[in-house]
Design a protein around this motif. Structure first.
Motif, PDB file in Angstrom:
ATOM      1  N   LEU A  67       0.792  -1.237   0.000  1.00  0.00           N
ATOM      2  CA  LEU A  67       0.000   0.000   0.000  1.00  0.00           C
ATOM      3  C   LEU A  67       0.826   1.290   0.000  1.00  0.00           C
ATOM      4  O   LEU A  67       0.581   2.166  -0.840  1.00  0.00           O
ATOM      5  N   THR A  71       0.177   4.219  -3.007  1.00  0.00           N
ATOM      6  CA  THR A  71      -0.597   5.455  -2.822  1.00  0.00           C
ATOM      7  C   THR A  71       0.038   6.699  -3.450  1.00  0.00           C
ATOM      8  O   THR A  71      -0.705   7.621  -3.816  1.00  0.00           O
ATOM      9  N   LYS A  75      -4.957   6.266  -6.447  1.00  0.00           N
ATOM     10  CA  LYS A  75      -5.897   6.119  -5.345  1.00  0.00           C
ATOM     11  C   LYS A  75      -6.100   4.614  -5.131  1.00  0.00           C
ATOM     12  O   LYS A  75      -6.277   3.863  -6.091  1.00  0.00           O
ATOM     13  N   VAL A  76      -6.055   4.191  -3.876  1.00  0.00           N
ATOM     14  CA  VAL A  76      -6.140   2.761  -3.584  1.00  0.00           C
ATOM     15  C   VAL A  76      -7.372   2.450  -2.743  1.00  0.00           C
ATOM     16  O   VAL A  76      -7.595   3.057  -1.697  1.00  0.00           O
ATOM     17  N   GLY A  95      -2.719   5.005   4.101  1.00  0.00           N
ATOM     18  CA  GLY A  95      -3.254   5.974   3.151  1.00  0.00           C
ATOM     19  C   GLY A  95      -4.315   5.456   2.211  1.00  0.00           C
ATOM     20  O   GLY A  95      -4.561   6.057   1.162  1.00  0.00           O
ATOM     21  N   ALA A  96      -4.988   4.351   2.565  1.00  0.00           N
ATOM     22  CA  ALA A  96      -6.060   3.836   1.712  1.00  0.00           C
ATOM     23  C   ALA A  96      -7.180   4.863   1.574  1.00  0.00           C
ATOM     24  O   ALA A  96      -7.497   5.582   2.514  1.00  0.00           O
ATOM     25  N   SER A  97      -7.758   4.941   0.383  1.00  0.00           N
ATOM     26  CA  SER A  97      -8.823   5.910   0.118  1.00  0.00           C
ATOM     27  C   SER A  97     -10.214   5.357   0.377  1.00  0.00           C
ATOM     28  O   SER A  97     -11.185   6.100   0.398  1.00  0.00           O
ATOM     29  N   ARG A 194      -5.338  12.477   5.784  1.00  0.00           N
ATOM     30  CA  ARG A 194      -4.920  12.533   4.387  1.00  0.00           C
ATOM     31  C   ARG A 194      -6.078  12.403   3.408  1.00  0.00           C
ATOM     32  O   ARG A 194      -5.948  12.758   2.238  1.00  0.00           O
ATOM     33  N   ASN A 195      -7.197  11.870   3.871  1.00  0.00           N
ATOM     34  CA  ASN A 195      -8.330  11.668   2.974  1.00  0.00           C
ATOM     35  C   ASN A 195      -9.617  11.548   3.786  1.00  0.00           C
ATOM     36  O   ASN A 195      -9.612  11.674   5.007  1.00  0.00           O
TER      37      ASN A 195
END
Length: 214
Positions: A67, A71, A75-76, A95-97, A194-195
């Protein structure tokens, strides 16, 4: 604009099923597939897809290990069964979306890909709300961060944590899309997120979602 997608899963049937659904949509095209994290990194560097659907449990290099190297490129969306909170914590940290169940139906799969591509990562109540609520704790650091939000930012952050899209937030708060995006940028800065997934996590972890607004 066509959204490019890479599929990473060690189960060929899962990749085939996702591919059939995604390629049937004229606005989405699958540009490659991989069965492990090592090949996923090579695929991402070569094709630079807009979105990667990434399995967690895989040989050679699992999704969580891959991951952080994916990233910066795409976008993951993590593909998971949500059977272990530790996996989700690690995915958020990486940082997964967004998150998607392997047995997600076509509509949800397409919505997740479009959301990620638009920077409006999927935070669906059916997928993440129960999980995030289980993570809720009384953390002073989290409370301090939440306390730093303005009243309107708090309203927006709560709706994000409840799974609302940008358009739904516009309708519910009677504000423009540009205003929503501006608030989201400020919220991410104040919460160190981050998201959208991390905004939701911060809100639940702080205990704010278990208290009445205002």
């Amino acid at each position: 604009m066509v959204i490019t997608v890479a599929l990473v899963d060690d189960q060929e049937m899962v990749r085939m099923g996702f591919s059939l659904i995604l390629d049937a949509d004229e606005s989405i095209t699958v540009v490659g597939q991989a069965s492990d994290g090592v090949d996923a990194i090579a695929l991402a560097k070569r094709e630079r897809p807009d979105v990667i659907l990434l399995d967690i449990r895989m040989p050679k290099l699992d999704g969580l290990a891959a991951l952080p190297r994916l990233t910066p490129i795409s976008k993951v969306i993590m593909v998971t069964t949500f059977d272990d909170d530790d996996y989700v914590d690690a995915a958020l940290a990486g940082g997964a979306s967004g998150f998607l169940l392997k047995d997600a139906g076509p509509d949800l799969l397409l919505a997740a890909v479009r959301a990620a591509a638009n920077g409006d990562a999927l935070i669906s109540p059916s997928l993440t709300l129960d999980l995030l609520s289980r993570r809720a704790q009384d953390t002073r650091t989290g409370e301090d961060r939440i306390a730093g939000l303005s009243e309107r930012e708090n309203d927006v952050a709560r709706l994000v944590a409840r799974g609302r899209t940008n358009q739904e937030i516009c309708a519910e708060l009677y504000i423009s899309l540009g205003t929503v995006k501006s608030h989201l940028g400020s919220i991410q800065t104040r919460l160190g997120a981050r998201n959208r997934v991390e905004i939701a996590a911060r809100m639940w972890e702080s205990g704010a979602m278990n208290r009445p607004n205002g």
